[in-house]
Design a protein around this motif. Structure first.
Motif, PDB file in Angstrom:
ATOM      1  N   ASP A   1       0.539   5.197   0.842  1.00 41.14           N
ATOM      2  CA  ASP A   1      -0.389   6.134   1.475  1.00 41.14           C
ATOM      3  C   ASP A   1      -1.763   5.505   1.646  1.00 41.14           C
ATOM      4  N   THR A   2      -1.796   4.270   2.107  1.00 43.36           N
ATOM      5  CA  THR A   2      -2.990   3.456   2.394  1.00 43.36           C
ATOM      6  C   THR A   2      -3.722   2.970   1.151  1.00 43.36           C
ATOM      7  N   ALA A   3      -3.303   3.408  -0.056  1.00 45.36           N
ATOM      8  CA  ALA A   3      -3.949   2.954  -1.291  1.00 45.36           C
ATOM      9  C   ALA A   3      -3.233   1.702  -1.798  1.00 45.36           C
TER      10      ALA A   3
ATOM     11  N   TYR B   1       0.846  -1.190   0.000  1.00 45.71           N
ATOM     12  CA  TYR B   1       0.000   0.000   0.000  1.00 45.71           C
ATOM     13  C   TYR B   1       0.889   1.251   0.000  1.00 45.71           C
TER      14      TYR B   1
ATOM     15  N   VAL C   1      -1.405  -0.719  -4.162  1.00 39.87           N
ATOM     16  CA  VAL C   1      -0.696  -0.499  -5.427  1.00 39.87           C
ATOM     17  C   VAL C   1      -0.175  -1.785  -6.056  1.00 39.87           C
TER      18      VAL C   1
END
Length: 235
Positions: A70-72, A68, A74
């Motif tokens: 920034d918490t997203a 992840y 990928v």
């Protein structure tokens, strides 16, 4: 792709979706996105008291690595080589396409004048059919190319069949558990990078050895032709 100013974290996830371990302290992070082939990722984890015991349970091909930024999410894919050292736990993984290099066609199938994206979707779904780790296929658009293909049960690896198909007019890539299939001439922008996305300043270099000032072409019967480069630089 290396970490820029953003913060990366990782999780180790079981086939059933349960989180085996969370890795908040990452010493190194590497991940990539590859067109028409398998991408890879690697993390070096500094185990703390909470995750040290759980990381000892990590097993290749049973568990997957999820990264992840920034918490997203990928990147994600099955773990291929966990290593335990004095410096930490190093996890290497491939994306979901890595499974298809270990799968073969499970039924005989013949396509006559079929759209290439439809053939690709069949190959992927058939490859995952008997033991699906969880996947989906998204076709961005048709290639407008039709071809003939014949596949035999247990003959050739599915990943090789898919790469062979990609050489004739389509592209594919993995985005998490989703496999994207798109025409080779698809040029829509899917994202952009700026200088701030990289941890160190960018360097732009010119490869002088790749420049040429002229071409000399030899043909049959001693025919020889020359052509000057548009911008001669080296003589």
């Amino acid at each position: 792709m290396a970490a820029g100013c953003a913060s990366h974290t990782a999780q180790i996830i079981d086939r059933d979706g349960a989180v085996v371990s969370t890795a908040d302290i990452l010493l190194e992070v590497e991940w990539s996105r590859t067109l028409d082939d398998i991408s890879t990722a690697r993390v070096l984890i500094a185990p703390d008291a909470d995750c040290c015991a759980s990381l000892s349970r990590v097993r290749s091909w049973r568990h997957k690595l999820a990264i992840y930024r920034d918490t997203a999410p990928v990147w994600e894919g099955p773990i291929t080589a966990p290593e335990w050292t004095a410096d930490g736990v190093e996890i290497s993984a491939v994306d979901i396409l890595g499974w298809l290099d270990r799968r073969v066609p499970h039924s005989d199938q013949q396509f006559v004048a079929h759209e290439l994206t439809e053939i690709a979707a069949w190959l992927i779904d058939d490859g995952f059919a008997p033991d699906d780790p969880g996947h989906s296929v998204e076709i961005i658009g048709p290639t407008r190319i039709h071809g003939d293909r014949a596949y035999q049960v247990d003959v050739g690896q599915t990943g090789d069949h898919l790469r062979d198909l990609a050489a004739t007019g389509l592209d594919f890539t993995a985005l998490g558990s989703k496999i994207i299939v798109l025409p080779e001439d698809h040029y829509a922008r899917v994202g952009s990078l700026t200088d701030t996305d990289f941890s160190s300043p960018l360097v732009v270099a010119e490869d002088g050895l790749a420049l040429a000032t002229r071409w000399v072409i030899h043909g049959k019967d001693a025919v020889k032709g020359r052509r000057a480069a548009s911008t001669p630089t080296t003589g």
